[in-house]
Structure formats: structure tokens, C-alpha cells
Design an enzyme around this catalytic site. Sequence first.
Site, PDB file in Angstrom:
ATOM      1  N   GLU A   7       0.832  -1.200   0.000  1.00  0.00           N
ATOM      2  CA  GLU A   7       0.000   0.000   0.000  1.00  0.00           C
ATOM      3  C   GLU A   7       0.872   1.259   0.000  1.00  0.00           C
ATOM      4  O   GLU A   7       1.859   1.338   0.719  1.00  0.00           O
ATOM      5  CB  GLU A   7      -0.900  -0.024   1.243  1.00  0.00           C
ATOM      6  CG  GLU A   7      -1.936   1.082   1.312  1.00  0.00           C
ATOM      7  CD  GLU A   7      -2.890   0.914   2.485  1.00  0.00           C
ATOM      8  OE1 GLU A   7      -3.884   1.652   2.540  1.00  0.00           O
ATOM      9  OE2 GLU A   7      -2.643   0.034   3.337  1.00  0.00           O
TER      10      GLU A   7
ATOM     11  N   LYS B  75      -9.235   3.783  -2.273  1.00  0.00           N
ATOM     12  CA  LYS B  75      -9.608   2.975  -1.107  1.00  0.00           C
ATOM     13  C   LYS B  75     -10.990   3.384  -0.615  1.00  0.00           C
ATOM     14  O   LYS B  75     -11.299   4.576  -0.498  1.00  0.00           O
ATOM     15  CB  LYS B  75      -8.558   3.153  -0.006  1.00  0.00           C
ATOM     16  CG  LYS B  75      -8.636   2.145   1.122  1.00  0.00           C
ATOM     17  CD  LYS B  75      -7.416   2.267   2.036  1.00  0.00           C
ATOM     18  CE  LYS B  75      -7.380   1.191   3.120  1.00  0.00           C
ATOM     19  NZ  LYS B  75      -6.167   1.284   3.947  1.00  0.00           N
TER      20      LYS B  75
ATOM     21  N   CYS C 246      -6.089  -3.344   1.921  1.00  0.00           N
ATOM     22  CA  CYS C 246      -5.772  -3.508   3.337  1.00  0.00           C
ATOM     23  C   CYS C 246      -7.000  -3.574   4.233  1.00  0.00           C
ATOM     24  O   CYS C 246      -7.602  -4.611   4.408  1.00  0.00           O
ATOM     25  CB  CYS C 246      -4.812  -2.378   3.777  1.00  0.00           C
ATOM     26  SG  CYS C 246      -4.000  -2.723   5.364  1.00  0.00           S
TER      27      CYS C 246
ATOM     28  N   PRO D 137      22.668   0.979  28.409  1.00  0.00           N
ATOM     29  CA  PRO D 137      22.968   0.793  29.831  1.00  0.00           C
ATOM     30  C   PRO D 137      22.516  -0.605  30.255  1.00  0.00           C
ATOM     31  O   PRO D 137      21.323  -0.916  30.233  1.00  0.00           O
ATOM     32  CB  PRO D 137      22.135   1.881  30.526  1.00  0.00           C
ATOM     33  CG  PRO D 137      21.844   2.888  29.447  1.00  0.00           C
ATOM     34  CD  PRO D 137      21.703   2.085  28.192  1.00  0.00           C
TER      35      PRO D 137
ATOM     36  N   SER E  44      21.985  -3.238  32.986  1.00  0.00           N
ATOM     37  CA  SER E  44      21.836  -3.201  34.437  1.00  0.00           C
ATOM     38  C   SER E  44      22.079  -4.545  35.113  1.00  0.00           C
ATOM     39  O   SER E  44      22.243  -4.597  36.328  1.00  0.00           O
ATOM     40  CB  SER E  44      20.423  -2.719  34.786  1.00  0.00           C
ATOM     41  OG  SER E  44      19.473  -3.695  34.425  1.00  0.00           O
ATOM     42  N   GLY E  45      22.025  -5.624  34.351  1.00  0.00           N
ATOM     43  CA  GLY E  45      22.074  -6.937  34.970  1.00  0.00           C
ATOM     44  C   GLY E  45      20.704  -7.499  35.244  1.00  0.00           C
ATOM     45  O   GLY E  45      20.579  -8.594  35.791  1.00  0.00           O
ATOM     46  N   GLY E  46      19.637  -6.747  34.848  1.00  0.00           N
ATOM     47  CA  GLY E  46      18.267  -7.223  35.019  1.00  0.00           C
ATOM     48  C   GLY E  46      17.707  -7.794  33.730  1.00  0.00           C
ATOM     49  O   GLY E  46      18.326  -7.732  32.670  1.00  0.00           O
TER      50      GLY E  46
ATOM     51  N   ASP F  93      15.177  -6.870  31.787  1.00  0.00           N
ATOM     52  CA  ASP F  93      14.757  -5.992  30.704  1.00  0.00           C
ATOM     53  C   ASP F  93      15.925  -5.557  29.825  1.00  0.00           C
ATOM     54  O   ASP F  93      15.857  -5.659  28.597  1.00  0.00           O
ATOM     55  CB  ASP F  93      14.040  -4.756  31.272  1.00  0.00           C
ATOM     56  CG  ASP F  93      12.713  -5.101  31.913  1.00  0.00           C
ATOM     57  OD1 ASP F  93      12.084  -6.080  31.483  1.00  0.00           O
ATOM     58  OD2 ASP F  93      12.296  -4.396  32.843  1.00  0.00           O
TER      59      ASP F  93
END
Length: 705
Positions: A45, A114, A175, A361, A363-365, A367
Amino acid sequence: MVHYVTVATCALNQWALDFQGNVQRIAQSIRQAKALGARLRIGPELEIPGYGCHDHFLEPDTTRHSWEALGELLQDKTLGDIIVDTGMPVLHRNVLYNCRVLLLNGRILLIRPKMHLANDGNYREPRWFSPWTKQAATEDFVLPPAVARITGQRTVPLGDALLDTADTCIGVELCEELFTPQSPHIAMSLAGAEIIVNSSGSHHELRKLHRRVSLIAEATLKCGGVYLYANQRGCDGDRMYYDGAAMVLANGHVLAMGRQFALADVEVTVATADLSRVRAFRAANASRSLQAAGRDVPAYPRVQTDFSLSPDFAQLDASVAPTRPLKTVAYLRPEEEIALGPACWLWDYLRRSRLGGFFLPLSGGIDSCATALIVHSMCRLVADACHAGDAQVLADLRRCCGDPAYTPASALDVAGRLFHTCYMGTANSSAETRGRARLLAQSIGSYHVDLDMDAAVSAIVALFTMVTGGPAPQYAVHGGSAAENLALQNIQARLRMLLAYLFAALLPWVRQSSGGPLLVLGSANVDESLRGYFTKYDCSSADLNPIGSISKADLRRFVAFARTEMQLAVLDEFLAATPSAELVPLADGSCAQSDEVEMGMTYDELSIFGRLRKVDKCGPYSMFVRLLHEWSDSLGPAEIAAKVKRFFYYYAVNRHKMTTLTPAYHAEAYSPDDNRFDLRPFLYDTAWTWQFACIDRAVARMTKA
């Protein structure tokens, strides 16, 4: 007579306002389709200007340049002897329409506007276009003089019509029209259209592809016929990723399907369909025949062309055979979609921004770990594409690296050039998170920096006490107030954003790289954003956020998937860790902070709240009623009411943070992305006086009963 038709549908990585690049990709796809024997080719489209032009569609320049680009396609003799369906905005009688333009041998056959516009979620088509409301009707469209000189036509038909070739009939829908209750393909099929083409700009959401396939399969199973679906692929310049999967179906069966995620700019999917099977399928359906012979079928105008989609032979030719249907359609698991969708989106953004890589960054987590894994997945895709001989990917990679001779040895080699990570520790950070960050960086090959920023935190606190003349603020565990405790946490969080941009700007300089500065990545998940459990303008404020519309639960499943598929044993430690911001003093060297405890709700509960709020359109009272039935086995009415009221309080008090969210990859239908996907105010009465009173009265009645 044998009626085999070979058709082609495309997934193109178009870019808003990149007319030169868009035309080149369209032309390349047409040539590939011809080389594969196709006599009909459709594309995404609005593929000429790019779907994501948004308010640029209101500028006359966009329409003007679209006609200029169409003129180039019309004049290219190598694009002849194939019907080409392409897309662009068209201004007709001072009304702007989203149109398909059907071309053949340097002439325009039909302009089809459309009829049903997308106007929800990520889409605002009525802001720019008007729908064509005249079913089965056309008008004369006067071509721009420059285009008229190319085609030799003064006017062409514009409107809702069918295209009659020498051997079949083609109908066009766009669409959103596929998703409407009275889709145009129904009437067109009853009117005799044997091939329906649909050009789309459909974005990726987790678990969405099956809906597209099932809708088209059901359409062709009821109506019979051949259905071509084209879709854009890639980042068009915004938060969405269009996920390709162009396909051809016939009589309810998938004949061919392109890839959902890929780095290639052009992918052409070809299939050969047997029109005699379509005719037999329809004739055998008595109910369909009865409806097709009825008075209510629209009398579509028919545009005639002598061009034939079938080969020029009357007898069977063994060199041309119908495509056999796929035995099964392979749907990716959500974990695989997370690994591929955001990774492809990041690559498009990086190469088109012409910057030198990413900074995260770490963080060690879980996420930031998931974000790093998505970049790792991108590096794997890039390395694989280079090794497979994709010249465009290699050229883009060399430009990003600033090294015209570079050829990657592996995904880790790519990461060493493009991906930079940093652990920004303080006295409140644990040795476990620091170690996890370092091991993950080593495992995926990123250029890693480890630092402590206590001196910077102390300097800011000292400056405050010097200016105010008051005592130094203290953490709550040291006797400080809630205001002191929050302020000290936020200093650390916001300093990380400052350091992230400093390192993103100067790390390439330190490494003597000529690839340019880095894009800063954020890593706040959709559930934290929904509740506002983050510091405004902290390290969640970045250039891009690959996981900003993905739930914590899905991210954990993705990390578990990556543990096996990417063979990263270090991920076991991330999966076992308790989510924590690590912004308060440690207790005996261990983390004393838990995200879910501080929020007063679990991440799984947040996902449920988010879907009820956005997808199911629930306010506080209706959410309470819904959860009363869903959670009744484990919670009483008063407990459910308390959770709902707590969620809406924090949602309201933190809603202002949504106005600063980092642009995030769109992946979930309950994304809180402000002013684009989630159009809600950011100043609320946080007491929800009327709404909460309704809940309290309901709880009182149930308690009394």
C-alpha cells in the site's frame, strides 16, 4: 484451453518520502516477477511515497513527486508485458484518495481509490484521505499533463471497477477493506472477479499473522478464487515494523507465502494458479451460484484489456504447472517474533539514520538483558545476510562501521563494532548484577564498560546541601523521609541517562571509529510504562526502546527461548534473579528492593490491567466487574477492588510520564504510547471519586449478601 496464471506479490522495504529508493525497489520487484514468469505483480500500500508519510500526505509536494515517480515506472521499457499494481495518493476533484494504480505497457488501466480507511490504533487515514463511497462506479480522472504525455491518455477511469483481461477478471481491495464485515471482495467475486488483489501496510503485533491468513483463507473458501496479498516490510520511519508475509491463496489454500521478517529490501513471492479449478469450485457451490445470479450483485464497470495472464498455448505444457498448496503454514512463536521483529526494526533504523551503532545501559536485570539479546539477534541476522551474499546489507554495515573494506567474521564480530554496553554501578548495586552484565556482554560480543558513579551522585547531593544550607537527604533505611528517599533514587536514575548520552557520543571517538555517534537504547517494558514505574528522564529516556511495547511475561519467555536457541548459559542467572531497580542501600550486601513489592502488583497482573484498559476499553468499574469473575477463585471482592483502585491511582498519577516515553517498537495492543497509539489525557483526578464509589457500593452489596 489451459488457464494457468502465474502471479507475483511483493514485500518491499519502502521508506517514507524516499521516492528514489522506493522507485528502485518497485522496479527491481517487477523485473524479478517477470523473470519468474509472472504476468501480474502487486506491491504494498502507498508504495511509491511510503505508507508512513502521515501529515506529509497533506503537502502537495508528496502527490506531485508520486506522479513524477510513477512517470519513471511508466517510461521504463523493461517493466512492460506485465500488469503492475502500485500505490500512491491521488487528488481527484480536490479530494485526496489513497489509490491503487494499475499499469500495463506504459499506460494506466485503472485508478482504484480505497473505500474503507483504517482509523484506529496506529492508523489515522481519514486525517489525510477521504474514502471512495461510490460502489461499482467510476469517473474520468484527468491525468497531470506530464503523465498524459507519457501515456498518450488524457483521462483514465477512477473508481470501483473490475479489470477484464483476455482470460480472467481482476478485482482490487485495499488492506483495511479485508477486515470489514462487508468486504469488497465478496461483491466482486459474485460479479465474476476470479483474482482479488490486496495491497497492504499491515504492522507487526505479537500473535497477529494468523488473523490475516485466516481471513484470506476464509474469503477464498467461501467465494472461491485466487487472492494475492502484498505487504510492506521494514521500518517506514516510525514505531511500527511492517512484517511482510506476502502470500497467494486459492480456494481456501495457501499456495505460497513470503517471509515474515528479513533484512532483504525486496522479496517477490510467485505462484501459479489454475483458473479452471476456481471455476469448478464456484460452479459446485450452489448457494454461491444462486447469489451470483441474483439482482443484488453490483453491476461493476469493467475496464477492458486484451492482455492475457495465461500462457499462449491451448494444450497442456509440462513446463508450467500449478503451485501445490502448502501443507502447513508455519507461524512463529511470540518468542521468535520478539527475536526477529525488533531486531529487523533496529537494523532499519540504524542503517537509515547513518549512525555508528547502539549504546545500552546494561543493568544486569531481565529488561536490559532482553534488549541486549534483541541487538544480538540483529547482529546474527546481519552476519548471516552478509555471508549469504546480500550486497545491500554488507554495504550498509560497512557504512555504519566506517570501514569500506570490513567483512564480518561472525555475529560477535558485528557486535564488537556496532554494540556498546555499560554497567553504571553505585554503592547500591550488587555484585551479582555487575557480574551478570559483564558475562552477558562477553557472551554476545559487545564493547563493554564498567563504572561506578558514586562520586557524581555525591557531588550532586553536596551541591544541593551547599545551595540550600540544609542537611543532606537520607535514604528511608537511614531515617530519611519518603521525599528524601525518592529524590536520592532519582538522582542515580537520571545520572545514568546523562552518562549514556555522553558515552554514546564519545565512545566511538575513544575507539577511533569513523562510524559516527551511537543511538542510545532504553529498556523499559510495557507494563512498567503503563503503571509509570520508572523515573521520568532516567535511563529509560533514550533514542529507541526495542521492548517498550512488550510485556514482562513475554520478555521472560523470550530470554528463556534465547537461552536455548542462542546457547547462552548466562541467561539462567537472569531468569532466576528478582527484578529490582537497585537504587536503595543493600542489606548485608544483597538487594533489598523488589519491583513487584514496591509496585504492589505483579507483572502478570499489570499485563491483565493493560489489556482490559486498552483492548477491552474498561474503566475502573467495568474492570472490577470483569476481574470479579476471572479472579473469584483466589481473591474476594474487596481484594480485587483494592487492586483495581491501586492500579488506576498509579496509572493516573503517573500518566504524565507517558508524554516522555522513548519511541518504542510497537508489539502489543495495549501499548501506552502517548499521542500516537494511546490517546488519553495526562492530567487526571487521581481519586476517581465517582468511579471508585461505584466499586465500593458493589463491594458493600456483595459483602452484605
